[in-house]
Design a protein around this motif. Structure first.
Motif, PDB file in Angstrom:
ATOM      1  N   GLY A   1       0.774  -1.223   0.000  1.00 14.91           N
ATOM      2  CA  GLY A   1       0.000   0.000   0.000  1.00 14.91           C
ATOM      3  C   GLY A   1       0.806   1.273   0.000  1.00 14.91           C
ATOM      4  O   GLY A   1       0.223   2.369  -0.009  1.00 14.91           O
ATOM      5  N   VAL A   2       2.141   1.177   0.008  1.00 16.75           N
ATOM      6  CA  VAL A   2       2.994   2.364  -0.092  1.00 16.75           C
ATOM      7  C   VAL A   2       3.999   2.120  -1.216  1.00 16.75           C
ATOM      8  O   VAL A   2       4.185   0.989  -1.684  1.00 16.75           O
ATOM      9  CB  VAL A   2       3.731   2.666   1.234  1.00 16.75           C
ATOM     10  CG1 VAL A   2       2.732   2.926   2.350  1.00 16.75           C
ATOM     11  CG2 VAL A   2       4.670   1.515   1.621  1.00 16.75           C
ATOM     12  N   SER A   3       4.667   3.183  -1.644  1.00 13.88           N
ATOM     13  CA  SER A   3       5.628   3.027  -2.737  1.00 13.88           C
ATOM     14  C   SER A   3       6.855   2.254  -2.261  1.00 13.88           C
ATOM     15  O   SER A   3       7.132   2.191  -1.054  1.00 13.88           O
ATOM     16  CB  SER A   3       6.079   4.401  -3.243  1.00 13.88           C
ATOM     17  OG  SER A   3       6.973   5.002  -2.317  1.00 13.88           O
ATOM     18  N   PRO A   4       7.622   1.642  -3.180  1.00  9.92           N
ATOM     19  CA  PRO A   4       8.836   0.923  -2.777  1.00  9.92           C
ATOM     20  C   PRO A   4       9.815   1.791  -1.998  1.00  9.92           C
ATOM     21  O   PRO A   4      10.441   1.321  -1.038  1.00  9.92           O
ATOM     22  CB  PRO A   4       9.426   0.467  -4.115  1.00  9.92           C
ATOM     23  CG  PRO A   4       8.270   0.393  -5.047  1.00  9.92           C
ATOM     24  CD  PRO A   4       7.349   1.490  -4.632  1.00  9.92           C
ATOM     25  N   ILE A   5       9.958   3.058  -2.393  1.00 11.71           N
ATOM     26  CA  ILE A   5      10.866   3.953  -1.687  1.00 11.71           C
ATOM     27  C   ILE A   5      10.371   4.197  -0.269  1.00 11.71           C
ATOM     28  O   ILE A   5      11.134   4.129   0.708  1.00 11.71           O
ATOM     29  CB  ILE A   5      10.996   5.298  -2.435  1.00 11.71           C
ATOM     30  CG1 ILE A   5      11.553   5.070  -3.843  1.00 11.71           C
ATOM     31  CG2 ILE A   5      11.885   6.256  -1.664  1.00 11.71           C
ATOM     32  CD1 ILE A   5      12.924   4.433  -3.883  1.00 11.71           C
ATOM     33  N   GLU A   6       9.066   4.476  -0.122  1.00 13.93           N
ATOM     34  CA  GLU A   6       8.498   4.690   1.204  1.00 13.93           C
ATOM     35  C   GLU A   6       8.625   3.427   2.061  1.00 13.93           C
ATOM     36  O   GLU A   6       8.958   3.495   3.251  1.00 13.93           O
ATOM     37  CB  GLU A   6       7.031   5.094   1.081  1.00 13.93           C
ATOM     38  CG  GLU A   6       6.819   6.477   0.475  1.00 13.93           C
ATOM     39  CD  GLU A   6       5.374   6.742   0.111  1.00 13.93           C
ATOM     40  OE1 GLU A   6       4.979   7.917   0.103  1.00 13.93           O
ATOM     41  OE2 GLU A   6       4.640   5.770  -0.177  1.00 13.93           O
ATOM     42  N   SER A   7       8.383   2.276   1.437  1.00 10.13           N
ATOM     43  CA  SER A   7       8.486   1.015   2.165  1.00 10.13           C
ATOM     44  C   SER A   7       9.896   0.811   2.713  1.00 10.13           C
ATOM     45  O   SER A   7      10.075   0.460   3.888  1.00 10.13           O
ATOM     46  CB  SER A   7       8.109  -0.150   1.245  1.00 10.13           C
ATOM     47  OG  SER A   7       8.297  -1.391   1.897  1.00 10.13           O
ATOM     48  N   ASP A   8      10.900   1.030   1.871  1.00 12.10           N
ATOM     49  CA  ASP A   8      12.289   0.848   2.315  1.00 12.10           C
ATOM     50  C   ASP A   8      12.639   1.794   3.456  1.00 12.10           C
ATOM     51  O   ASP A   8      13.288   1.407   4.434  1.00 12.10           O
ATOM     52  CB  ASP A   8      13.251   1.061   1.148  1.00 12.10           C
ATOM     53  CG  ASP A   8      13.222  -0.075   0.139  1.00 12.10           C
ATOM     54  OD1 ASP A   8      12.646  -1.137   0.465  1.00 12.10           O
ATOM     55  OD2 ASP A   8      13.768   0.094  -0.966  1.00 12.10           O
ATOM     56  N   LEU A   9      12.223   3.047   3.332  1.00  9.22           N
ATOM     57  CA  LEU A   9      12.531   4.037   4.368  1.00  9.22           C
ATOM     58  C   LEU A   9      11.873   3.660   5.696  1.00  9.22           C
ATOM     59  O   LEU A   9      12.505   3.719   6.762  1.00  9.22           O
ATOM     60  CB  LEU A   9      12.067   5.427   3.923  1.00  9.22           C
ATOM     61  CG  LEU A   9      12.885   6.102   2.813  1.00  9.22           C
ATOM     62  CD1 LEU A   9      12.159   7.341   2.297  1.00  9.22           C
ATOM     63  CD2 LEU A   9      14.278   6.479   3.327  1.00  9.22           C
TER      64      LEU A   9
END
Length: 435
Positions: free
Chosen positions: A340-348
């Motif tokens: 439900g979040v972008s890959p960048i947001e998920s990693d952060l």
């Protein structure tokens, strides 16, 4: 009628009218030079079946415990599952235990005061305020069902519980695991000969079989868990998060312990959740993430496309069935992404959550595996749901370290939006951050 062409190469028959996945499976299973027991490190060569060479490496205290417990070491030790039963493709691995198994947490209806357990103990010692309790004066083999239930609740509250000076047979350890849940039988990992489900924890043996574990690389998994996840369990991790019903109570018994070093550290998922701000908790509550297996396999539809891991989706924040407390369910090596979040947001977000678990010393406990009586072993039983753990390989193999582990699988993970955190339930203060 199709023409069948057979090519002879390295004593293998390659039949070109077979599907490519079947040809690859035949090749892998038949070719002794292709390793399918430890796909994370191609240098590790563990043979199938019971290992006669491994028996020769056993520390004397471990040998005595195994023989006294009825393990037939004449067949070899440890025992690796037959090659024909080790999955090649990721869909095969995913299918293992891909069905509901009834589970009732033994701690859910236990006496909250734990009178039967504490009343029989000589001493109860808390290692830290939040994590780790040692029970003195009890033998795990002799516990009544009521005491086992109270112990389950204590583990669920304190994350990990320790018992020194234990005379514990491998069979008794396995029986206790069955009492606490559905015992995991791993399709690849070496186990005690004749006792599937009784996993062998023995870095010395794996090093002899090719694992390049040394002072320089022993902690690499805590920086790059993708490449170095398999380096002797030194990286922070939670066991078997990819299962449909992941690990619950895990019991590690060491029967050969270094005089100095070889400690294990645990970190609390309850406390990690309570380290977060209220607004961040609200954001995470109800979110789900993808969790992966430690071992890798081939994709049947793309067998040359590189290793694939079993994936399953679970809540990022879970509720414990015995305590009713919320906990943070992540670990660096095997939590792949938040849905439900972008890959960048998920990693952060994930990297921050990993750090919360790993870098807060006040939510951790480090245990030194020692005994006070010669010839006895030491046990740690922890709740994999609410914790991460890691081994400390500071003794560098200069003295032997050997043990056996039994993991009981628990419930299908769930999140109860009405559940509270540990500190909320106990009435402990929580920081209210300004807007």
């Amino acid at each position: 009628m199709s023409k069948v062409e057979t090519v002879k190469k390295e004593s293998l028959d390659i039949v070109n009218d077979l599907p490519i996945d079947k040809q690859i499976e035949q090749l892998v299973r038949a070719h002794k030079e292709l390793n399918i027991t430890r796909t994370r490190d191609e240098n590790i060569k563990i043979v199938q079946g019971a290992d006669l060479e491994g028996t020769k490496l056993l520390p004397e205290s471990s040998r005595k415990r195994l023989e006294d417990g009825g393990v037939d070491l004449s067949k070899g030790y440890p025992e690796v599952p037959d090659r024909s039963k080790i999955p090649i493709f990721v869909d095969e691995a995913h299918a293992i235990r891909d069905y509901d198994v009834p589970f009732v947490d033994r701690g859910a209806n236990a006496d909250p005061e734990k009178k039967a357990l504490f009343g029989a103990a000589k001493e109860v010692i808390n290692l830290t305020d939040k994590v780790g309790t040692e029970i003195v004066g009890l033998q795990l083999e002799d516990l009544s069902d009521q005491q086992k239930n109270e112990l389950a609740l204590l583990i669920a509250e304190r994350v990990v519980v320790f018992f020194r000076d234990q005379k514990l047979s491998p069979k008794a350890q396995l029986d206790l695991g069955h009492y606490y849940g559905n015992v995991e039988i791993h399709p690849q990992v070496p186990h005690v000969t004749g006792l599937p489900g009784e996993t062998v924890i023995w870095n010395d043996y794996v090093i002899k079989r090719g694992l390049d574990l040394n002072f320089s690389n022993s902690n690499f998994a805590n920086w790059d868990s993708v490449r170095y996840l398999g380096y002797g369990n030194q990286g922070w991790h939670t066991d078997l998060v990819h299962e449909r019903q992941p690990a619950g109570y895990t019991h590690l018994h060491l029967d050969s312990i270094p005089g100095v070093g070889g400690d294990t550290i645990w970190s609390s998922g309850y406390a990690a959740y309570d380290k977060l701000s209220d607004e961040f908790k609200k954001f995470l509550d109800g979110k789900k993430a993808v969790y992966i297996s430690a071992h890798a396999y081939l994709d049947r539809n793309d067998p040359l496309g590189g290793p694939k891991r079993v994936e399953r989706v679970h809540p990022l924040v879970r509720t414990h069935p015995a305590t009713g407390w919320k906990f943070l369910f992540v670990n660096r090596g095997m939590t792949r992404r938040i849905l439900g979040v972008s890959p960048i947001e998920s990693d952060l977000i994930l990297n921050y959550l990993f750090d919360v678990y790993e870098k807060n010393a006040d939510i951790q406990a480090r245990f030194k595996w020692t005994n006070t009586k010669p010839g006895y072993g030491t046990s740690a039983i922890w709740d994999n749901r609410i914790s991460q753990h890691r081994n400390v390989w500071d003794h560098e193999g200069k003295s032997p370290r050997h043990g056996t582990r039994v993991t009981s699988l628990a419930e299908i993970p769930y999140f109860d939006p009405e559940s509270k955190s540990q500190r909320e339930t106990l009435g402990l203060p929580l920081k209210k951050w300004d807007a």
